[in-house]
Design a protein around this motif. Sequence first.
Motif, PDB file in Angstrom:
ATOM      1  N   PHE A 112      40.880 -66.876   5.595  1.00 19.44           N
ATOM      2  CA  PHE A 112      40.595 -65.450   5.771  1.00 19.44           C
ATOM      3  C   PHE A 112      39.349 -65.105   4.965  1.00 19.44           C
ATOM      4  CE2 PHE A 112      40.748 -60.940   5.235  1.00 19.44           C
ATOM      5  CZ  PHE A 112      41.253 -60.485   6.432  1.00 19.44           C
ATOM      6  N   PRO A 113      38.361 -64.491   5.616  1.00 16.06           N
ATOM      7  CA  PRO A 113      37.099 -64.252   4.917  1.00 16.06           C
ATOM      8  C   PRO A 113      37.196 -63.082   3.944  1.00 16.06           C
ATOM      9  CG  PRO A 113      36.979 -63.389   7.138  1.00 16.06           C
ATOM     10  CD  PRO A 113      38.335 -64.006   6.995  1.00 16.06           C
ATOM     11  N   MET A 122      42.624 -54.625  -1.666  1.00  9.66           N
ATOM     12  CA  MET A 122      43.495 -54.205  -0.564  1.00  9.66           C
ATOM     13  C   MET A 122      44.676 -53.400  -1.084  1.00  9.66           C
ATOM     14  SD  MET A 122      43.572 -57.466   1.989  1.00  9.66           S
ATOM     15  CE  MET A 122      42.087 -58.055   2.786  1.00  9.66           C
ATOM     16  N   TYR A 125      44.136 -49.679  -0.706  1.00  7.46           N
ATOM     17  CA  TYR A 125      43.821 -49.070   0.592  1.00  7.46           C
ATOM     18  C   TYR A 125      44.815 -47.972   0.970  1.00  7.46           C
ATOM     19  CZ  TYR A 125      40.413 -52.770   1.579  1.00  7.46           C
ATOM     20  OH  TYR A 125      39.340 -53.614   1.549  1.00  7.46           O
TER      21      TYR A 125
ATOM     22  N   LEU B  40      41.155 -64.182  14.024  1.00  5.40           N
ATOM     23  CA  LEU B  40      42.025 -64.191  12.852  1.00  5.40           C
ATOM     24  C   LEU B  40      43.453 -63.810  13.203  1.00  5.40           C
ATOM     25  CD1 LEU B  40      39.692 -62.544  10.193  1.00  5.40           C
ATOM     26  CD2 LEU B  40      40.563 -64.880  10.152  1.00  5.40           C
ATOM     27  N   HIS B 175      37.597 -50.071   9.322  1.00  2.00           N
ATOM     28  CA  HIS B 175      37.402 -51.492   9.006  1.00  2.00           C
ATOM     29  C   HIS B 175      38.318 -51.969   7.882  1.00  2.00           C
ATOM     30  CE1 HIS B 175      34.991 -51.192   5.268  1.00  2.00           C
ATOM     31  NE2 HIS B 175      34.778 -49.978   5.732  1.00  2.00           N
ATOM     32  N   LYS B 176      38.536 -51.145   6.857  1.00  2.00           N
ATOM     33  CA  LYS B 176      39.363 -51.648   5.761  1.00  2.00           C
ATOM     34  C   LYS B 176      40.834 -51.722   6.181  1.00  2.00           C
ATOM     35  CE  LYS B 176      40.488 -47.671   2.751  1.00  2.00           C
ATOM     36  NZ  LYS B 176      40.330 -46.563   3.695  1.00  2.00           N
ATOM     37  N   GLU B 177      41.272 -50.752   7.002  1.00  2.00           N
ATOM     38  CA  GLU B 177      42.643 -50.803   7.495  1.00  2.00           C
ATOM     39  C   GLU B 177      42.841 -52.022   8.405  1.00  2.00           C
ATOM     40  OE1 GLU B 177      40.924 -48.015   7.252  1.00  2.00           O
ATOM     41  OE2 GLU B 177      42.176 -46.886   5.838  1.00  2.00           O
ATOM     42  N   ALA B 179      41.140 -54.721   8.366  1.00  2.00           N
ATOM     43  CA  ALA B 179      41.043 -55.933   7.556  1.00  2.00           C
ATOM     44  C   ALA B 179      42.384 -56.240   6.881  1.00  2.00           C
ATOM     45  CB  ALA B 179      39.949 -55.769   6.499  1.00  2.00           C
ATOM     46  N   PHE B 180      43.002 -55.227   6.282  1.00  2.00           N
ATOM     47  CA  PHE B 180      44.270 -55.441   5.586  1.00  2.00           C
ATOM     48  C   PHE B 180      45.367 -55.811   6.571  1.00  2.00           C
ATOM     49  CE2 PHE B 180      47.103 -53.441   1.995  1.00  2.00           C
ATOM     50  CZ  PHE B 180      47.616 -54.702   1.728  1.00  2.00           C
ATOM     51  N   THR B 182      44.972 -57.251   9.382  1.00  2.00           N
ATOM     52  CA  THR B 182      44.729 -58.613   9.847  1.00  2.00           C
ATOM     53  C   THR B 182      45.128 -59.628   8.776  1.00  2.00           C
ATOM     54  OG1 THR B 182      42.876 -57.787  11.141  1.00  2.00           O
ATOM     55  CG2 THR B 182      42.968 -60.157  10.803  1.00  2.00           C
ATOM     56  N   TYR B 183      44.893 -59.259   7.529  1.00  2.00           N
ATOM     57  CA  TYR B 183      45.205 -60.161   6.413  1.00  2.00           C
ATOM     58  C   TYR B 183      46.713 -60.357   6.283  1.00  2.00           C
ATOM     59  CZ  TYR B 183      45.611 -61.772   1.596  1.00  2.00           C
ATOM     60  OH  TYR B 183      45.930 -62.479   0.472  1.00  2.00           O
ATOM     61  N   THR B 186      52.691 -57.165   6.936  1.00  2.00           N
ATOM     62  CA  THR B 186      53.799 -56.626   6.140  1.00  2.00           C
ATOM     63  C   THR B 186      53.284 -55.895   4.912  1.00  2.00           C
ATOM     64  OG1 THR B 186      55.172 -58.458   6.865  1.00  2.00           O
ATOM     65  CG2 THR B 186      55.931 -57.225   4.966  1.00  2.00           C
ATOM     66  N   LEU B 187      52.368 -56.519   4.210  1.00  2.00           N
ATOM     67  CA  LEU B 187      51.836 -55.891   2.999  1.00  2.00           C
ATOM     68  C   LEU B 187      51.092 -54.611   3.343  1.00  2.00           C
ATOM     69  CD1 LEU B 187      50.577 -59.043   1.082  1.00  2.00           C
ATOM     70  CD2 LEU B 187      52.605 -57.669   0.602  1.00  2.00           C
ATOM     71  N   LEU B 240      34.652 -60.639   5.313  1.00  2.00           N
ATOM     72  CA  LEU B 240      34.838 -60.138   6.667  1.00  2.00           C
ATOM     73  C   LEU B 240      33.632 -59.335   7.151  1.00  2.00           C
ATOM     74  CD1 LEU B 240      36.767 -60.013   9.030  1.00  2.00           C
ATOM     75  CD2 LEU B 240      37.798 -57.979   8.039  1.00  2.00           C
TER      76      LEU B 240
END
Lengths: 310, 293
Positions: A112-113, A122, A125, B40, B175-177, B179-180, B182-183, B186-187, B240
């Motif tokens: 994951f980048p 994160m 957020y 991803l 984008h940040k939502e 990204a999270f 996608t990461y 659950t978290l 990302l």
Amino acid sequence: MSAAEAPAPASAAAAPPAAQAPCVIEMDGVGFAYGKAAPVLDNVRFRVREGEFLGLIGPNGGGKTTLLKLVLGLLRPQRGTVRVLGHDPAALGRERRRVGYVPQDTGIRWRFPATVRDVALMGTYGALGLFRNPGPAEEAAAVRALKDVGLAGQEERPAWKLSGGQQQRLAIARALIADPKIVLLDEPTSGLDTGGQAQLFQLLERIKHERDLTVVMVSHDVTALAHHTQQIACLNRTMHWHDRSELITEQVLNHVYGCELDAFFLKHHEHLEEFHGDSALAEHAHGPHCDHGHHAPGAGAVPPRETPKP
Amino acid sequence: MNDVPSYLEALLHTPLLKRAAAAGALVGLACAALSPFVVLRRLAFVGDGMAHAAFGGLGLALFLFAGSKSDDPAVQLTMLGFCLALAVAVGRATRRREGGQDEGGLAADSAIGIAFSVSMALGALLITLRYRREPQYAPSWEGYLFGSLTTIGQGQVWITLALAAAVLIALVVLHKELAFYTYDETLAELSGLPVGFLHYLFLILLVLTVVLAARIVGIVLVSSSLILPGVAALACSSRLTTALWVAGLVGVASYQLGLYASYRWNVPPGAAVILVQFAAVAAAQVYKRARGA
């Protein structure tokens, strides 16, 4: 009331002594089954008081992860009630992130980048909400959280390049940055060697004190938990509760890990005085039962002694 | 080598080529912006399947509206509606379910495979029925499968512009939502992010891109553009944001180079674009190895 005159901790958010601390996690008569399969949890009663470091052990399939997911509100109980910080976890709303979660599989499984800093950030957020990006305050919180877990100086590294133990600590940093009251860890020691496990426990103990956390840790490692946690609960479909690590005898473990599922409770409060070395605690000990009045959200219900000094 | 100046000369003075370059850049950008997330989140199969499923919507629309052509707004809208409905169904199938029961249920990828192959068969059937009913309006479905980058109308350029704008706005805002999410879904949910909304929003963006772009450049090229730039970008990016920029660059550049190759050697533009994108993937892998990453 000697306890009332006891010097208040310097930090306004500091927890009252454990015996009179309110329950931050309460489960009563909780039953849960996946689909039509046999219940994973049956009539589980579970209490965690503010400021405790509780270890949760039990055999595979005993329901440990399910219990954590119920506390997190990811699953709803089919029977019984779950209350976290005095609320139904699914209805915690923005308070939900006061419950930090370090999942079993913290490893960044694929490339994951993201840098270490990106992953830690994160955790902010949810609080930031839409349209707002992490600013200096969040960056500072990230630096502090990463320093707390011993990852200072690693901020710009790709997160997937970290070792297993480092990824574990990064996951803890990500949980800490949201300023949680409770941290739940699901088998954080499973991928670590003995030295790594000891380091992790030391780290958790330090962070717990520095940040006034309540910590619940699921683990297979009974010995390590017995050394480092104040209390151990054993879960195998029903809860087998212990307040003293020394009470985990071979006989008890056989009982819990074996097939007999009868619940037994060892009385909780008898040992608290001795354990915490605070004579004032004994008179306020409530045993395994929680006094709901101590944790009612309304200010009027809070006993005066819990009001922090300015 | 005076091919490049002569190509640029042609580009300036040939409206058809100009439109192809513009639409290609926009489609390439929209697809490429989504592609790191597609890769991803392991949605490559969904994107590809969706592109084929759109064919079912096309068949349905052509069958329903007598005398219609595939460019008619009614047909396009029906196709879009069909695909959005399918996206919701796919969204339900691919959404992680805590505590759900697996008994007798289908695995998500099998469900998607069924939905898409049946949808495509339905499309082929309905187009054939329509052809029997109205042989004078022979719909070309090869055009839909392989596209026709070089026969694009001005209206389609505007559509691609709107599409690219929609995708880019969503990415800038969320984008940040994304990204999270996608990461770790659950978290992200535990942090209070609206993961359900993000899940469906992303699928809807994916469907819009696939449906609108497939009409212009063809299903095969859309599938490629949703995967290859992302793979190339992720191989050589450690963040990302960087990956999104690299993917966008690969997306836009591959269409321009593909068009040039098509002009220079008189080869199909779609095939040329895909091969350029593949070259980017190969180059990124070489770069990754060279860096020892």
